[in-house]
Enzyme design. Structure first.
Site, mmCIF file in Angstrom:
data_model
loop_
_atom_site.group_PDB
_atom_site.id
_atom_site.type_symbol
_atom_site.label_atom_id
_atom_site.label_comp_id
_atom_site.label_asym_id
_atom_site.label_seq_id
_atom_site.Cartn_x
_atom_site.Cartn_y
_atom_site.Cartn_z
ATOM 1 N N ASN A 109 -189.771 5.632 -62.142
ATOM 2 C CA ASN A 109 -188.868 6.249 -61.165
ATOM 3 C C ASN A 109 -187.475 6.333 -61.746
ATOM 4 O O ASN A 109 -187.040 5.473 -62.503
ATOM 5 C CB ASN A 109 -188.901 5.496 -59.833
ATOM 6 C CG ASN A 109 -187.821 4.428 -59.735
ATOM 7 O OD1 ASN A 109 -186.665 4.715 -59.365
ATOM 8 N ND2 ASN A 109 -188.166 3.196 -60.089
ATOM 9 N N PHE A 113 -180.911 5.323 -56.509
ATOM 10 C CA PHE A 113 -180.368 4.782 -55.249
ATOM 11 C C PHE A 113 -180.221 5.872 -54.176
ATOM 12 O O PHE A 113 -179.171 6.014 -53.545
ATOM 13 C CB PHE A 113 -179.015 4.107 -55.471
ATOM 14 C CG PHE A 113 -179.061 2.795 -56.200
ATOM 15 C CD1 PHE A 113 -180.247 2.115 -56.405
ATOM 16 C CD2 PHE A 113 -177.881 2.223 -56.679
ATOM 17 C CE1 PHE A 113 -180.281 0.887 -57.075
ATOM 18 C CE2 PHE A 113 -177.894 1.000 -57.349
ATOM 19 C CZ PHE A 113 -179.094 0.336 -57.551
ATOM 20 N N SER A 172 -180.762 -1.957 -61.805
ATOM 21 C CA SER A 172 -181.420 -0.659 -61.774
ATOM 22 C C SER A 172 -181.003 0.132 -63.008
ATOM 23 O O SER A 172 -179.822 0.224 -63.317
ATOM 24 C CB SER A 172 -181.033 0.119 -60.524
ATOM 25 O OG SER A 172 -181.431 1.467 -60.683
ATOM 26 N N ASN A 174 -181.161 3.297 -63.267
ATOM 27 C CA ASN A 174 -180.916 4.687 -62.895
ATOM 28 C C ASN A 174 -179.520 4.988 -62.372
ATOM 29 O O ASN A 174 -179.253 6.080 -61.892
ATOM 30 C CB ASN A 174 -181.971 5.123 -61.863
ATOM 31 C CG ASN A 174 -183.373 4.984 -62.420
ATOM 32 O OD1 ASN A 174 -183.642 5.403 -63.543
ATOM 33 N ND2 ASN A 174 -184.264 4.358 -61.664
ATOM 34 N N THR A 175 -178.627 4.008 -62.425
ATOM 35 C CA THR A 175 -177.222 4.245 -62.095
ATOM 36 C C THR A 175 -176.430 3.904 -63.350
ATOM 37 O O THR A 175 -176.412 2.740 -63.766
ATOM 38 C CB THR A 175 -176.777 3.362 -60.905
ATOM 39 O OG1 THR A 175 -177.548 3.720 -59.757
ATOM 40 C CG2 THR A 175 -175.299 3.538 -60.598
ATOM 41 N N LYS A 212 -180.598 -9.983 -58.809
ATOM 42 C CA LYS A 212 -181.803 -9.363 -59.377
ATOM 43 C C LYS A 212 -181.489 -8.815 -60.763
ATOM 44 O O LYS A 212 -180.585 -7.993 -60.917
ATOM 45 C CB LYS A 212 -182.307 -8.240 -58.463
ATOM 46 C CG LYS A 212 -183.594 -7.601 -58.962
ATOM 47 C CD LYS A 212 -184.237 -6.743 -57.900
ATOM 48 C CE LYS A 212 -185.496 -6.079 -58.397
ATOM 49 N NZ LYS A 212 -186.116 -5.242 -57.367
ATOM 50 N N ASN A 241 -186.366 -6.358 -62.322
ATOM 51 C CA ASN A 241 -186.373 -4.933 -61.974
ATOM 52 C C ASN A 241 -187.313 -4.187 -62.954
ATOM 53 O O ASN A 241 -188.010 -4.813 -63.740
ATOM 54 C CB ASN A 241 -184.936 -4.395 -62.045
ATOM 55 C CG ASN A 241 -184.687 -3.352 -60.971
ATOM 56 O OD1 ASN A 241 -185.484 -2.427 -60.817
ATOM 57 N ND2 ASN A 241 -183.606 -3.495 -60.230
HETATM 58 C C1 LIG Z 1 -190.119 3.899 -56.697
HETATM 59 C C2 LIG Z 1 -189.383 2.614 -56.927
HETATM 60 C C3 LIG Z 1 -188.110 2.458 -56.419
HETATM 61 C C4 LIG Z 1 -187.418 1.258 -56.628
HETATM 62 N N1 LIG Z 1 -186.167 1.112 -56.090
HETATM 63 C C5 LIG Z 1 -185.526 -0.076 -56.212
HETATM 64 C C6 LIG Z 1 -184.272 -0.286 -55.596
HETATM 65 O O1 LIG Z 1 -183.733 0.573 -54.903
HETATM 66 N N2 LIG Z 1 -183.675 -1.501 -55.779
HETATM 67 C C7 LIG Z 1 -184.240 -2.503 -56.521
HETATM 68 O O2 LIG Z 1 -183.661 -3.582 -56.642
HETATM 69 N N3 LIG Z 1 -185.449 -2.333 -57.094
HETATM 70 C C8 LIG Z 1 -186.094 -1.148 -56.964
HETATM 71 N N4 LIG Z 1 -187.321 -0.987 -57.537
HETATM 72 C C9 LIG Z 1 -187.906 -2.065 -58.377
HETATM 73 C C10 LIG Z 1 -188.894 -2.936 -57.615
HETATM 74 O O3 LIG Z 1 -188.260 -3.626 -56.561
HETATM 75 C C11 LIG Z 1 -189.530 -3.963 -58.574
HETATM 76 O O4 LIG Z 1 -188.527 -4.812 -59.076
HETATM 77 C C12 LIG Z 1 -190.255 -3.291 -59.750
HETATM 78 O O5 LIG Z 1 -190.871 -2.104 -59.351
HETATM 79 C C13 LIG Z 1 -191.291 -4.216 -60.388
HETATM 80 O O6 LIG Z 1 -192.304 -4.562 -59.473
HETATM 81 P P1 LIG Z 1 -193.737 -3.788 -59.421
HETATM 82 O O7 LIG Z 1 -194.248 -3.748 -60.840
HETATM 83 O O8 LIG Z 1 -194.562 -4.592 -58.496
HETATM 84 O O9 LIG Z 1 -193.451 -2.433 -58.904
HETATM 85 C C14 LIG Z 1 -188.030 0.210 -57.362
HETATM 86 C C15 LIG Z 1 -189.325 0.395 -57.864
HETATM 87 C C16 LIG Z 1 -190.010 1.560 -57.658
HETATM 88 C C17 LIG Z 1 -191.402 1.708 -58.199
#
Ligand SMILES: Cc1cc2nc3c(=O)[nH]c(=O)nc-3n(C[C@H](O)[C@H](O)[C@H](O)COP(=O)(O)O)c2cc1C
Length: 357
Positions: A109, A113, A172, A174-175, A212, A241
Site C-alpha cells: 500500500n 494517510f 509509515s 508513504n509520507t 510504532k 509497520n
Molecule cells: C492497507 C494498509 C494500510 C495501513 N495503514 C496504516 C496506517 O494508517 N497507520 C499505521 O500505523 N499502519 C498502517 N498499516 C500497517 C499495519 O498496521 C501493520 O503494521 C502492517 O500491515 C503489518 O501487519 P500485517 O502484516 O499483519 O498487515 C497499514 C497496512 C495496510 C496493509
C-alpha cells in the site's frame, strides 16, 4: 463460518480498495458477524492498567477514520487501533494505491494517510462506551505540514482524552520524511512534546503512549530508538509497520509497486526486529508484535519473540474476519501444549535465538 467469511472469495474479485470500503461500511453499519464466545482465561492480561481479554488485536490502517471500530470489537478482537488520524483531512495518494500480492499472501500500500481528519475521528469516538472494548488511536502528521511535531501535539491534545491508548506513528513509508522522525534527535523532541501535552490535557496519568516503528532499522538505530523511548517515558513499542524492502522471494505481478509491503514476507524481518527490541528493552517496555501474522503459529511466534500483544491486518484480506477467533483459540492450545498457564510465561522465550538469527 459467517456469511462474511463466505463472501471473502467474491470480495477478492473486486479491486482491493473497493473491497475494503465495502467491508468498512458493512462493519460500520453493524452488519458484520458477532462473536459471542468467551476468550480462554489463560490469554487474559492486564497491561498499562487495561484489561485485554486476549492478545490478538486489529492493527492500524483498517479503520483510518474511526468508522467501524465497534463492528471490529464485535468480531471479538483484543483491541482495535483506529487511524492513522492526521489533524486535517487528507485524500492520500492517487489510486491505484493498494495492491494484493496473492501468490505471496502480501499487500503493498501507498495510501498516504487517507483519512477524514481529527475533527471527524473525534466526533465518532466522543461518546464511546469504554466498556465495549479497548480502542487505541494512532496519530500522524499531514503530508504538507510545516512542522510534523505540531501535528502530533495537536493529535495528542484532541484525541488522548478519548483513547485507551495512543500510538505515535513515525514509521509509515508513504509520507515523505516521516520515518526521519525515528532519528534520535527528532524523536526525542517529538516524544517530549507529545508526552508533555498528554499530561496537560488528561486527568490523572492519561492513556499509555506507544511508539510504532519501522522494520527497516539497523541495530544501532533500533537501540537508539528504544533508549530514547524509555528516557522520554513512552509506555510501549509497536514493532512493526510495513517494509520498503522487496525480498527476492516475491512472485506476484505487483511486487515492484512502490509503497509498504505487509503480510507473509514481512513476518521474518519484523519478528527479528521485535526480538532485538525485546532484548534492548530488557523488561522496561511492553512490546506489541505486528507483521505477517496469519495463524496461531505466527501469533505464538511473535509472543515467544517478545510481544505481549499482537496485531494483524493483511491476513484478514485473505482469510476473513473469523481469523481473530481462530488465532485466539489456537494460541490457547499452543500455550497449553507447552505446559504454560499464562500468556506472560511465553513472552520472549525465543527472543535471544531470534535476535541473533
Ligand atoms: C492497507 C494498509 C494500510 C495501513 N495503514 C496504516 C496506517 O494508517 N497507520 C499505521 O500505523 N499502519 C498502517 N498499516 C500497517 C499495519 O498496521 C501493520 O503494521 C502492517 O500491515 C503489518 O501487519 P500485517 O502484516 O499483519 O498487515 C497499514 C497496512 C495496510 C496493509
Amino acid at each position: 463460518m459467517s456469511l462474511f467469511d463466505l463472501a471473502m472469495p467474491a470480495m477478492r474479485c473486486l479491486d482491493p480498495e473497493t473491497a475494503h470500503r465495502i467491508t468498512v461500511r458493512t462493519l460500520g453499519a453493524g452488519l458484520g458477524p458477532v462473536d459471542h464466545s468467551t476468550a480462554p482465561s489463560a490469554l487474559r492480561q492486564r497491561i498499562w492498567g487495561l484489561d485485554f481479554a486476549h492478545p490478538v488485536c486489529m492493527a492500524a490502517g483498517f479503520d483510518k477514520s474511526a468508522e467501524c471500530w465497534r463492528g471490529l470489537q464485535r468480531l471479538g478482537v483484543g483491541a482495535v487501533e483506529v487511524g492513522t488520524v492526521t489533524p486535517r483531512p487528507q485524500a492520500g495518494n492517487p489510486r491505484p494505491r493498494l495492491f494484493r500480492l496473492p501468490d505471496d499472501r502480501a499487500v503493498i500500500n501507498r495510501n498516504g494517510f487517507n483519512n477524514a481528519g481529527l475533527d471527524v475521528a473525534k466526533a465518532r469516538l466522543m461518546n464511546r462506551d469504554r466498556r465495549t472494548g479497548i480502542v487505541g488511536i494512532n496519530i500522524g502528521a499531514n503530508k504538507d505540514t510545516a512542522d510534523p511535531v505540531d501535528d502530533y501535539v495537536m493529535g495528542m491534545r484532541q484525541l488522548a482524552p478519548l483513547a485507551d491508548y495512543v500510538t505515535i506513528n513515525v514509521s509509515s513509508p508513504n509520507t515523505p520524511g516521516l520515518r526521519d522522525l525515528q532519528g534520535e534527535g527528532p524523536l526525542g523532541r517529538l516524544l517530549t512534546a507529545a508526552l508533555q501535552v498528554r499530561t496537560e490535557v488528561c486527568r490523572e496519568a492519561g492513556p499509555p503512549v506507544l511508539l510504532k516503528i519501522a522494520p527497516d532499522l539497523a541495530d544501532g538505530q533500533l537501540q537508539a530508538i528504544v533508549e530514547t523511548a524509555v528516557a522520554c517515558g513512552v509506555d510501549g513499542l509497536i514493532v512493526s509497520n510495513t517494509t520498503i524492502a522487496r525480498p527476492d522471494s516475491l512472485q506476484s505481478r505487483s511486487r515492484s509497486e512502490p509503497g509498504g509491503l505487509s503480510g507473509r514476507p514481512l513476518f521474518s524481518p519484523s519478528t527479528r526486529v521485535l526480538a532485538r527490541a525485546f532484548r534492548v528493552a530488557a523488561g522496561r517496555l511492553p512490546l506489541v508484535g505486528v507483521g505477517g501474522i496469519e495463524d496461531g503459529a505466527t501469533a505464538y511466534a511473535k509472543i515467544r519473540a517478545g510481544a505481549r500483544l499482537v496485531q494483524l491486518y493483511t491476513a484478514l484480506v485473505y482469510k476473513g474476519p473469523g481469523l481473530f477467533r481462530r488465532i485466539r483459540d489456537d494460541l490457547a492450545a499452543r500455550l497449553a501444549a507447552d505446559g504454560l498457564t499464562r500468556i506472560e510465561d511465553a513472552v520472549g522465550l525465543d527472543a535471544d535465538r531470534l535476535a541473533d538469527g
